[in-house]
Design a protein around this motif. Structure first.
Motif, PDB file in Angstrom:
ATOM      1  N   UNK A 131      29.273   9.340  12.172  1.00  0.00           N
ATOM      2  CA  UNK A 131      29.304   9.928  11.025  1.00  0.00           C
ATOM      3  C   UNK A 131      28.675   8.575  10.232  1.00  0.00           C
ATOM      4  N   UNK A 132      28.934   7.295  10.532  1.00  0.00           N
ATOM      5  CA  UNK A 132      27.732   6.745  10.329  1.00  0.00           C
ATOM      6  C   UNK A 132      26.491   7.250   9.706  1.00  0.00           C
ATOM      7  N   UNK A 133      25.900   7.676  11.499  1.00  0.00           N
ATOM      8  CA  UNK A 133      24.412   7.787  11.469  1.00  0.00           C
ATOM      9  C   UNK A 133      23.648   9.237  10.720  1.00  0.00           C
ATOM     10  N   UNK A 134      25.191   9.803  10.666  1.00  0.00           N
ATOM     11  CA  UNK A 134      24.900  11.370   9.830  1.00  0.00           C
ATOM     12  C   UNK A 134      24.233  11.258   8.175  1.00  0.00           C
ATOM     13  N   UNK A 135      25.145   9.721   7.740  1.00  0.00           N
ATOM     14  CA  UNK A 135      25.452   9.565   6.516  1.00  0.00           C
ATOM     15  C   UNK A 135      24.334   9.192   6.176  1.00  0.00           C
ATOM     16  N   UNK A 136      23.563   7.547   7.109  1.00  0.00           N
ATOM     17  CA  UNK A 136      22.695   7.052   7.025  1.00  0.00           C
ATOM     18  C   UNK A 136      21.642   7.864   7.246  1.00  0.00           C
ATOM     19  N   UNK A 137      21.321   8.468   7.318  1.00  0.00           N
ATOM     20  CA  UNK A 137      19.694   9.747   8.362  1.00  0.00           C
ATOM     21  C   UNK A 137      19.969  10.482   6.678  1.00  0.00           C
ATOM     22  N   UNK A 138      21.295  10.871   6.109  1.00  0.00           N
ATOM     23  CA  UNK A 138      21.446  11.636   5.227  1.00  0.00           C
ATOM     24  C   UNK A 138      20.286  11.193   3.978  1.00  0.00           C
ATOM     25  N   UNK A 139      20.508   9.546   3.915  1.00  0.00           N
ATOM     26  CA  UNK A 139      20.589   9.087   3.129  1.00  0.00           C
ATOM     27  C   UNK A 139      19.346   9.041   2.386  1.00  0.00           C
ATOM     28  N   UNK A 140      18.621   8.351   3.479  1.00  0.00           N
ATOM     29  CA  UNK A 140      17.142   7.434   4.156  1.00  0.00           C
ATOM     30  C   UNK A 140      16.408   9.105   3.631  1.00  0.00           C
ATOM     31  N   UNK A 141      16.368  11.046   4.314  1.00  0.00           N
ATOM     32  CA  UNK A 141      16.166  11.432   4.732  1.00  0.00           C
ATOM     33  C   UNK A 141      15.496  12.532   2.502  1.00  0.00           C
ATOM     34  N   UNK A 142      17.124  12.094   2.264  1.00  0.00           N
ATOM     35  CA  UNK A 142      16.718  12.538   1.012  1.00  0.00           C
ATOM     36  C   UNK A 142      15.666  11.537  -0.447  1.00  0.00           C
ATOM     37  N   UNK A 143      14.974  10.608   0.716  1.00  0.00           N
ATOM     38  CA  UNK A 143      14.406   9.393  -0.348  1.00  0.00           C
ATOM     39  C   UNK A 143      13.292  10.065   0.588  1.00  0.00           C
ATOM     40  N   UNK A 180       0.704  -1.270  -0.068  1.00  0.00           N
ATOM     41  CA  UNK A 180       0.339  -0.229  -0.072  1.00  0.00           C
ATOM     42  C   UNK A 180       0.030   1.550   0.208  1.00  0.00           C
ATOM     43  N   UNK A 181       1.731   1.245   0.676  1.00  0.00           N
ATOM     44  CA  UNK A 181       2.551   2.653   0.948  1.00  0.00           C
ATOM     45  C   UNK A 181       3.757   2.065  -0.199  1.00  0.00           C
ATOM     46  N   UNK A 182       4.431   1.705  -0.745  1.00  0.00           N
ATOM     47  CA  UNK A 182       5.243   1.260  -1.083  1.00  0.00           C
ATOM     48  C   UNK A 182       4.776   1.971  -3.062  1.00  0.00           C
ATOM     49  N   UNK A 183       3.772   1.538  -3.432  1.00  0.00           N
ATOM     50  CA  UNK A 183       3.556   1.813  -4.978  1.00  0.00           C
ATOM     51  C   UNK A 183       2.247   2.637  -4.567  1.00  0.00           C
ATOM     52  N   UNK A 184       1.083   2.405  -3.814  1.00  0.00           N
ATOM     53  CA  UNK A 184      -0.249   3.245  -3.994  1.00  0.00           C
ATOM     54  C   UNK A 184      -0.235   4.768  -3.929  1.00  0.00           C
ATOM     55  N   UNK A 185      -0.988   5.469  -4.669  1.00  0.00           N
ATOM     56  CA  UNK A 185      -0.684   7.107  -5.093  1.00  0.00           C
ATOM     57  C   UNK A 185      -0.306   7.467  -4.889  1.00  0.00           C
ATOM     58  N   UNK A 206       3.423   0.865   7.774  1.00  0.00           N
ATOM     59  CA  UNK A 206       4.721   0.548   6.700  1.00  0.00           C
ATOM     60  C   UNK A 206       5.710  -0.556   7.371  1.00  0.00           C
ATOM     61  N   UNK A 207       6.680   0.318   7.496  1.00  0.00           N
ATOM     62  CA  UNK A 207       7.497   0.543   8.246  1.00  0.00           C
ATOM     63  C   UNK A 207       7.757  -0.792   9.551  1.00  0.00           C
ATOM     64  N   UNK A 250      10.532   4.159  -0.514  1.00  0.00           N
ATOM     65  CA  UNK A 250      11.976   3.854  -1.143  1.00  0.00           C
ATOM     66  C   UNK A 250      12.142   4.349   0.083  1.00  0.00           C
ATOM     67  N   UNK A 251      11.733   5.159   1.121  1.00  0.00           N
ATOM     68  CA  UNK A 251      12.843   5.831   2.863  1.00  0.00           C
ATOM     69  C   UNK A 251      12.266   4.237   3.169  1.00  0.00           C
ATOM     70  N   UNK A 252      11.154   3.888   3.189  1.00  0.00           N
ATOM     71  CA  UNK A 252      10.592   2.835   4.097  1.00  0.00           C
ATOM     72  C   UNK A 252      11.784   1.762   3.833  1.00  0.00           C
ATOM     73  N   UNK A 253      11.780   1.432   2.256  1.00  0.00           N
ATOM     74  CA  UNK A 253      12.793  -0.132   1.942  1.00  0.00           C
ATOM     75  C   UNK A 253      14.011  -0.158   2.322  1.00  0.00           C
ATOM     76  N   UNK A 254      14.788   1.648   2.358  1.00  0.00           N
ATOM     77  CA  UNK A 254      15.931   1.508   2.763  1.00  0.00           C
ATOM     78  C   UNK A 254      15.849   1.087   4.177  1.00  0.00           C
ATOM     79  N   UNK A 255      15.074   2.040   4.737  1.00  0.00           N
ATOM     80  CA  UNK A 255      15.246   1.658   6.794  1.00  0.00           C
ATOM     81  C   UNK A 255      16.103   0.397   7.362  1.00  0.00           C
ATOM     82  N   UNK A 256      15.944  -0.609   6.492  1.00  0.00           N
ATOM     83  CA  UNK A 256      16.390  -2.115   7.196  1.00  0.00           C
ATOM     84  C   UNK A 256      17.357  -2.001   6.797  1.00  0.00           C
ATOM     85  N   UNK A 257      17.821  -2.134   5.428  1.00  0.00           N
ATOM     86  CA  UNK A 257      19.385  -1.758   5.126  1.00  0.00           C
ATOM     87  C   UNK A 257      20.152  -1.314   6.354  1.00  0.00           C
TER      88      UNK A 257
END
Length: 394
Positions: free
Chosen positions: A52-64, A14-19, A198-199, A26-33
């Motif tokens: 550093x890693x937390x900052x990079x991960x948060x920015x990456x998921x935040x871009x989605x 529902x959240x990955x594809x609908x509307x 969804x997450x 995409x952000x939800x799919x990135x979070x488990x990794x």
């Protein structure tokens, strides 16, 4: 098994594809990794490497999607509560406090949604209650996830997934909280517990896989042995896969391009103008207009209040009446009576580029409004015009 269990719930497709919710998906799919990387970092990296890693991960998921980035920040701040020095834990609490004090996040979290009681939100967090169905539709799936939580909880070095599940459950409960600072931690996802659900479906899917593994390991160490282990794995797959066909329609909708495009409610110029003219246009304003014109975002971007904050948002009978009859205010006294009851300075927000077909579905009363009399134009915001409604003045 985890993938099958996850796919069997309606929340994920529902959240990955609908509307047009692809960025959220995409952000939800990135979070488990990202969680897997964070788990390894907290076990092997030094403090600087973790930050550093937390900052990079948060920015990456935040871009989605900004909501994904906010979830990771909340998780990173909550992680020291499990195992860390006092100073690091205090720094995490400070970040959470700053987040909760942010006025913009508080306003985003207060975006009108379908209201739920506290008990209903707890039920959603614990049972992933589907939109159409019973609370116990995923009973087997949740039982396996519970076993996974127990198995991981007993291992001090593998508790991040337990923490992630707990934090997301708390965010679902806090979404649309009456206490504004608490609700702010869900602001970047607009206080929408569906996105956290969804997450949760992904997290519970992984936990269900781990729960199955732990149950099989237990069975193989006892008299039941290999046959019972194999039977448990087969039963888990059969039950979870049997639920997939009933939710097939949600995935099918995702491949229809018409539903992958969500038209913007306002352009960059319109938003910039709305924010910069806030002080004199939207002061004490009650704004009328179909939300798709941009009127729905007035309450988020300015100090004014939108009568219709969101398409399909809960409304009272008076708001429904306006949605269908606003353009009759010159001849229908009921329209002006409602406008007077709402109070404030009544404004009408009209955008020439908004789709009449989209507006006509739920808000036909805001199409073809005669603004030649009873309306005074007071501002132009890029493609939109804001009128002060004088037709209902006594």
């Amino acid at each position: 098994v985890a993938g099958a269990a996850c796919a069997s719930t309606m929340w994920t497709p529902f959240l990955l594809f609908f509307n047009g919710q692809t960025p959220t998906g995409l952000a939800i799919a990135l979070l488990p990794g990202a969680l897997a990387a964070m788990e390894k970092a907290f076990r092997t990296y030094g403090l600087r490497g973790r930050l550093v890693l937390v900052a990079c991960l948060s920015l990456g998921a935040g871009c989605a999607h900004p909501g994904g980035g906010q979830v990771l920040i909340v998780l990173a701040c909550a992680k020291p509560a499990l195992r860390s020095r006092v100073l690091v834990g205090a720094a995490g609490l400070l970040i959470l406090a700053l987040m909760m004090a942010n006025a913009q996040l508080q306003r985003m979290a207060a975006f009108p949604r379908e209201p739920r009681t506290l008990l209903q939100r707890v039920e959603l967090a614990l049972f992933l209650t589907p939109r159409e169905g019973r609370a116990w539709d995923y009973a087997w799936f949740l039982l396996l996830a519970g076993l996974g939580l127990i198995a991981l909880g007993r291992e001090r070095s593998r508790r991040l997934l337990v923490l992630a599940w707990s934090v997301c459950a708390a965010l679902i409960v806090l979404a649309q909280s009456a206490v504004a600072p608490l609700a702010a931690v869900t602001g970047a996802w607009w206080g929408d517990y569906n996105r956290y659900l969804a997450l949760m479906a992904l997290l519970v899917g992984a936990l269900a896989g781990l729960g199955t593994q732990s149950a099989i390991d237990w069975a193989s160490r006892h008299r039941a042995g290999v046959p019972a282990s194999a039977a448990l794995a087969v039963i888990s797959l059969v039950i979870t896969l049997s639920q997939v066909p009933s939710n097939r329609m949600w995935v099918q909708r995702g491949y229809d391009s018409a539903f992958l495009v969500h038209p913007a409610w306002l352009g960059d110029g319109e938003r910039r103008d709305m924010e910069t003219t806030d002080r004199f246009v939207f002061d004490d304003a009650v704004v009328y207009g179909a939300p798709q014109t941009g009127a729905g975002l007035v309450g988020v971007l300015t100090g004014g209040r939108s009568v219709h904050g969101s398409v399909g948002s809960p409304s009272d009978p008076r708001q429904d009446y306006l949605a269908w009859h606003f353009r009759d205010l010159h001849t229908d006294p009921e329209v002006c009576a409602i406008i007077r009851q709402e109070g404030g300075t009544p404004l009408f927000y009209d955008d020439s580029t908004a789709s009449s077909d989209e507006i006509g579905e739920s808000y036909p009363g805001y199409l073809d409004v005669d603004t030649s009399t009873g309306f005074i134009p007071i501002a132009t915001l890029d493609t939109a015009t804001v009128y002060r409604i004088t037709a209902c003045e006594k």
